[in-house]
Every structure is written in C-alpha cells, then in structure tokens.
Design an enzyme around this catalytic site. Sequence first.
Site, mmCIF file in Angstrom:
data_model
loop_
_atom_site.group_PDB
_atom_site.id
_atom_site.type_symbol
_atom_site.label_atom_id
_atom_site.label_comp_id
_atom_site.label_asym_id
_atom_site.label_seq_id
_atom_site.Cartn_x
_atom_site.Cartn_y
_atom_site.Cartn_z
ATOM 1 N N PRO A 238 0.821 -1.215 0.000
ATOM 2 C CG PRO A 238 0.012 -1.000 2.172
ATOM 3 C CD PRO A 238 0.699 -1.971 1.252
ATOM 4 N N GLY A 239 0.329 2.299 -0.634
ATOM 5 C CA GLY A 239 1.015 3.581 -0.666
ATOM 6 C C GLY A 239 0.421 4.535 0.341
ATOM 7 C CB CYS B 67 -5.248 -0.880 -0.691
ATOM 8 S SG CYS B 67 -5.023 -0.910 1.111
ATOM 9 C CG ASP C 22 6.289 11.356 -6.197
ATOM 10 O OD1 ASP C 22 7.519 11.376 -5.934
ATOM 11 O OD2 ASP C 22 5.501 10.550 -5.670
#
EC number: 2.7.11.1
Length: 481
Positions: free
Chosen positions: A199-200, A204, A305
């Site tokens: 998971p980030g 999820c 990012d």
Amino acid sequence: MACRKFCGVYRRPDKRQEASVPPETNTAPAFPASTFYTPAEDAYLAPGPPETIHPSRPPSPGEAARLCQLQEILAQMHSDEDYPIVDAAGAEEEDEADDDAPDDVAYPEDYAEGRFLSMVSAAPLPGASGHPPVPGRAAPPDVRTCDTGKVGATGFTPEELDTMDREALRAISRGCKPPSTLAKLVTGLGFAIHGALIPGSEGCVFDSSHPNYPHRVIVKAGWYASTSHEARLLRRLNHPAILPLLDLHVVSGVTCLVLPKYHCDLYTYLSKRPSPLGHLQITAVSRQLLSAIDYVHCKGIIHRDIKTENIFINTPENICLGDFGAACFVRGCRSSPFHYGIAGTIDTNAPEVLAGDPYTQVIDIWSAGLVIFETAVHTASLFSAPRDPERRPCDNQIARIIRQAQVHVDEFPTHAESRLTAHYRSRAAGNNRPAWTRPAWTRYYKIHTDVEYLICKALTFDAALRPSAAELLRLPLFHPK
C-alpha cells in the site's frame, strides 16, 4: 573514447544565447564489465568519491513487516480525528472552512465513518505483493500456504485478517478505512482480486480482473482527495506514455481508479536486471519519459513525483508515467515560479523544492534526470539518502547534492530572494571544481557520452538555466545521424 568536456553545458545567461549542443561523437553503446572508469585527462575531476555515491537498495519487507508497515502508514496519514459533515441525505460534505489549500493542488482531506470503528470485515485482503521477487531481497512468505487456518478466497486466513484489522483500528478511528474494507468495496464492484501491492500513502492497490476488461487491471482504492484529484487529471490526458484511466468508481467515500496493468514498475525492472540496459533501450526509455513530461507540461500540469517507482514498464520500448496524486496545475505564467509547496519524494526532489523556493515545471526535469541516470547505471541511485531517518531531510539532501556534484558557488541561482542561494551557497565555498564543467559524480560511472550529457543538462543546479523537456528532446541523442 573519452567523454567530451562539459564546459559551457549549463551556462545560459540569455535564452537567446543558449549554449550549443556538442555534436554527437560516439554512437556505440559502451558498458564495460566495470562500473567505474577513468575520464579524459583534460576533464576536471573533483578529488575523492562522494560518501554515498551508490547506496544499496532497501530490502523488501516480509509479510509480517508489511502488515506492520501498513499500520504505521495508515496511522500516520491522519492527525485530525474530527468526522466529516453529513448532510440530510446522509452524504458526506467537505468542510471548506478549514481548507486553505488551492482546489487544484493535491492535498489530504479527512474522510471518516464511525461505523468502521467496531467493524472487522469478513472480506479478506490478498497479502502477497504483485511484484516478482527481486534478487538480493528477501521474498515475502506465501500466505496461501499458512497453517493458521483456512485461507480465504483472496489469500488471507481469518486469523491474519483479524490481526491486520486490529492493527488498523487506530487508523480507522482517525478516518481511514481498513484494507479489508477497501478489498470488500472493490469486490463489491464486480472485481476479482488476485493480489495486493504494497500500500502507498493514499490507499491500497489491487491486482484485479473484471468481465468488462479482457486483461488484468489495477484498482487503486484511495480515501484521500488526492486520489480524486489524480482521476481528474488523468481524464484530461491522452498520451501513449502516460498511464490511462480506464474507469472510475466512488463508493462509501473511497475513490477507485481502474488502470491498465503493466509488467512492473521501472524500479523493480532495473533491480532484477543483472546488467545495464543497452544504449538503444536507454534512449527509448528517455525519449518516452521526456515526451510524456513535455505533454504534461503543455497541459499546464506539474507531476512533482517522477521516480522509477512511478514509471511502469512492459518493455523498454513500452513504458508509461503514472501516479499523479502529487501533481498540481500551473498558477499564472508557466515560466514564473510559484510557491506550490513541497511534494513528492525527497531523494528525487529538485534543489529549489527542498529549499522551499517557488518553482516551475522544470522540477520534473531534475527528477527525470535522476530516473535516466538510474536507467543507465541500474545499480545506483544518485544523491540518495541513507536508510536511517534524518532529522532535517531536506537540508541534508541539498548538502548531499552540493557535495556529490561539487556544485560551484557561481552555479547557484542569482536572484536575490532565493533561499537556496542565501542558505546553502556557503556550503559550496570549499568546492574547487571549476564552474560549468562536468559534475564530480561523472568520474565514477561509465555512461554513454550522449546519455551522460542528457543527464547533466537535466541536473542543472540553477532552475532558471535548466532546459525544458522539449529542449532535451532536440539533443543529438534522439536524432542520430
């Protein structure tokens, strides 16, 4: 053939007088068995290697560590314990009074439902990572062979599921939904879950299938507004090197993005390789990445990012840029810096972001330069931080960049309001590398001449002199004779 000198690579005091691009002099791939090499005698080399020039990659956690990590991620993501406003129809409303962030910048919002406090869902969450094992990393145990009880339809025993939900209770009380609830929501939409990725920060990610899609898909279930923001951005984009949005579902305050499944991310792909990519493959990856960035920038968006973990790959000729959760829209003129705030990953952030200066879209070019470096070297990450947490990570990261590249004092931004110049220029006073020459790190890696030149251009320390993606795509590397 020795690498060309880089005198004048960065110097562009006037946009109308850009430094000319040296002609392509070496078109053959050059990757010897040794990583290090001796450059030309007339190229200046800073004395001594940087302290952390090629840090090792962190090992992959086991399943127990993954569950512990999940608890920590969820617990730290929310610090506000207030519940959302609920209207007469029972729908959640956002509290605009406490929102001082711009509407078009990704930011966290609080979504909490009290009924999840005591709920332990029966829907199991798949435990094994969707990524293949990486050499040098410990493979997670296969939870499907666990003897603690009968394994559920998607990979967890009831005991493991109970443990996971108990560990997530504190996070649930702060507004986050437990992973088992997210899995239940996804299966309720008709998806069959075949695995779960680590998971980030937003939720999820499930490896799934659905009768409406002929191939496996990725369902990204997130409880933050940044997931909805990412969906809104992806709907505006249509480019072969950008991850497309196949479908979007919103249920119980959770946004579910349906995305195509790629073989793996670029980080995993490079970690598994025993040798570097060939020159043509590196060029293909670089061209696709810069093309995607150029398209995004033309749409008035900053990704913020870009890193190997957010680039997905089937083959070097088929990659795409994804994860727009930290992206934002440009405010005002694209060439005018603006205080968008810090976002993304410290290791790949541009110096002006780390220093707290206003910035423009060229912060993505810096990050792309680091990605191309990792693609070419594949065993090292430039300017990477140590594994242990640091008290002042942004400050330390700027110091690493100055030290490892031997940044000259004349290469700092010249405008008077630059925090980067005011606070960190003194740290470069002891660097004796001449200004506008090859960075110090180039002495340690054998990289094709034109690829090295591309990386050095992308990693221009002064953002005002850093080229755009369109300018980099005009380099001889992408137009061989």
